[in-house]
Design a protein around this motif. Structure first.
Motif, PDB file in Angstrom:
ATOM      1  N   SER A   1     -49.259 -33.437-146.753  1.00 35.40           N
ATOM      2  CA  SER A   1     -50.119 -32.446-146.099  1.00 35.40           C
ATOM      3  C   SER A   1     -50.556 -32.925-144.714  1.00 35.40           C
TER       4      SER A   1
ATOM      5  N   ALA B   1     -49.725 -20.895-139.129  1.00 34.94           N
ATOM      6  CA  ALA B   1     -48.357 -21.312-139.437  1.00 34.94           C
ATOM      7  C   ALA B   1     -48.320 -22.243-140.639  1.00 34.94           C
ATOM      8  N   LEU B   2     -49.303 -23.124-140.718  1.00 36.12           N
ATOM      9  CA  LEU B   2     -49.361 -24.078-141.836  1.00 36.12           C
ATOM     10  C   LEU B   2     -49.580 -23.339-143.158  1.00 36.12           C
ATOM     11  N   ARG B   3     -50.464 -22.361-143.160  1.00 33.59           N
ATOM     12  CA  ARG B   3     -50.721 -21.598-144.383  1.00 33.59           C
ATOM     13  C   ARG B   3     -49.510 -20.764-144.783  1.00 33.59           C
ATOM     14  N   ALA B   4     -48.798 -20.207-143.792  1.00 41.28           N
ATOM     15  CA  ALA B   4     -47.613 -19.410-144.107  1.00 41.28           C
ATOM     16  C   ALA B   4     -46.517 -20.271-144.736  1.00 41.28           C
ATOM     17  N   ARG B   5     -46.353 -21.505-144.229  1.00 43.69           N
ATOM     18  CA  ARG B   5     -45.295 -22.385-144.756  1.00 43.69           C
ATOM     19  C   ARG B   5     -45.691 -23.041-146.072  1.00 43.69           C
ATOM     20  N   HIS B   6     -47.000 -23.266-146.260  1.00 39.76           N
ATOM     21  CA  HIS B   6     -47.451 -24.012-147.440  1.00 39.76           C
ATOM     22  C   HIS B   6     -48.628 -23.281-148.089  1.00 39.76           C
TER      23      HIS B   6
ATOM     24  N   ALA C   1     -47.487 -32.506-142.470  1.00 38.35           N
ATOM     25  CA  ALA C   1     -47.240 -31.091-142.190  1.00 38.35           C
ATOM     26  C   ALA C   1     -48.249 -30.552-141.172  1.00 38.35           C
TER      27      ALA C   1
ATOM     28  N   GLU D   1     -47.415 -31.870-137.651  1.00 43.12           N
ATOM     29  CA  GLU D   1     -46.253 -31.138-137.132  1.00 43.12           C
ATOM     30  C   GLU D   1     -46.655 -29.746-136.637  1.00 43.12           C
ATOM     31  N   SER D   2     -47.508 -29.056-137.398  1.00 46.57           N
ATOM     32  CA  SER D   2     -47.942 -27.717-137.014  1.00 46.57           C
ATOM     33  C   SER D   2     -48.830 -27.753-135.767  1.00 46.57           C
TER      34      SER D   2
END
Length: 299
Positions: free
Chosen positions: A283, A112-117, A286, A289-290
């Motif tokens: 970072s 999810a973190l890679r998809a958002r950022h 984020a 949060e993830s």
């Protein structure tokens, strides 16, 4: 003064040995010695003295290492402030987690973190809690997922921030043919004669199990050791003993294993730690949060 040489001196001061500094910095012992030799020539003073087969810091070495720790902290703070000022989740983020958290949280959280950022480079590894904390303190890691047991807290050094992720309940895993397999709940005291399948010697979870059983007057019979919970459960399925099985990362439970809740609730407190001087990095925020979003789905 060269920043990498100060980082090498700081690593040696924290670890107490050239080998420990090399391990922390992921370099050879020869590279550590070369950097420290260059630093001695740069400052014009002896920083190390022989101490048996190892070395120790001289008075000048200790003085410079204290300054080095402050300088490196200020560099981290400057990087954090610059990242916060830019307001973008970019750069590299290095994370660790103990094995069941790596299995139970990292796939969903990091995807999810890679998809958002997409501009954030993620580097993850499995480390036992105490090694994760040490990595964050040294600056080798940005974040580490660690744990407490309900009756055995893990000390967190000054200068670290921690945020809770979840409470992870644990049951006793036993073979389907075990005498207590049909019970609705059990007590740890009922396993005084059973062989235990536990973690490695010296690992935090193993020490917790020994502490907990001995506090109830039980001298545990240790049959087998395995770092991974799924290896432990495979041994249980083979009828080789019982183990404590936290919920996080244990699915799928293999055939031949029964989970029975404990009468006195047993749980691990799972949380994430990072350096306070990196607190403003977007970072870091984020990632926390993830991880919390992934933790909320466990149950």
């Amino acid at each position: 003064m060269n920043l990498e040489r100060l980082r090498t001196l700081d690593a040696l001061a924290r670890s107490g040995s050239v080998g420990g500094a090399a391990e922390a910095l992921h370099v050879t012992t020869s590279a550590v010695s070369q950097q420290l030799g260059k630093l001695e020539r740069e400052v014009g003073q002896r920083l190390l003295a022989k101490n048996g087969r190892g070395v120790r810091l001289t008075d000048a070495g200790r003085l410079l290492s204290e300054h080095a720790a402050r300088i490196l902290s200020q560099v981290e703070l400057a990087q954090s402030d610059l990242e916060a000022h830019r307001g973008q989740v970019v750069g590299e983020l290095r994370l660790s987690a103990f094995p069941t958290a790596a299995r139970g949280l990292f796939p969903a959280a990091l995807a999810a973190l890679r998809a958002r950022h997409p501009a954030l480079r993620l580097r993850s590894s499995e480390l036992e809690p105490e090694h994760g904390v040490a990595g964050v303190v040294r600056g080798d890691l940005d974040l580490a997922i660690v744990l407490d047991w309900y009756n055995k807290p893990m000390p967190v050094p000054d200068g670290l921030v921690k945020a809770p992720l979840l409470d992870d309940p644990a049951d006793v895993a036993m073979p389907v043919g075990h005498r207590l397999a049909g019970r609705d709940e059990v007590d740890l005291g009922e396993f005084a004669e059973d062989e235990w399948i536990t973690w490695g010697e010296g690992e935090f979870c193993h020490e917790w199990l020994m502490f907990t059983l001995r506090s109830r007057g039980i001298e545990p019979i240790i049959g087998h050791r395995a770092a991974e919970n799924h290896t432990q459960l495979a041994l249980v399925a083979a009828g080789l003993g019982v183990c404590v099985a936290p919920l996080l990362g244990r699915h799928p439970v293999p055939a031949g294993v029964v989970m029975v809740p404990l009468r006195q609730r047993v749980c691990r407190h799972v949380y994430v730690v990072w350096r306070s001087d990196a607190d403003r990095r977007p970072s870091i925020r984020a990632a926390v949060e993830s991880l919390r979003a992934a933790a909320a789905t466990i149950g």
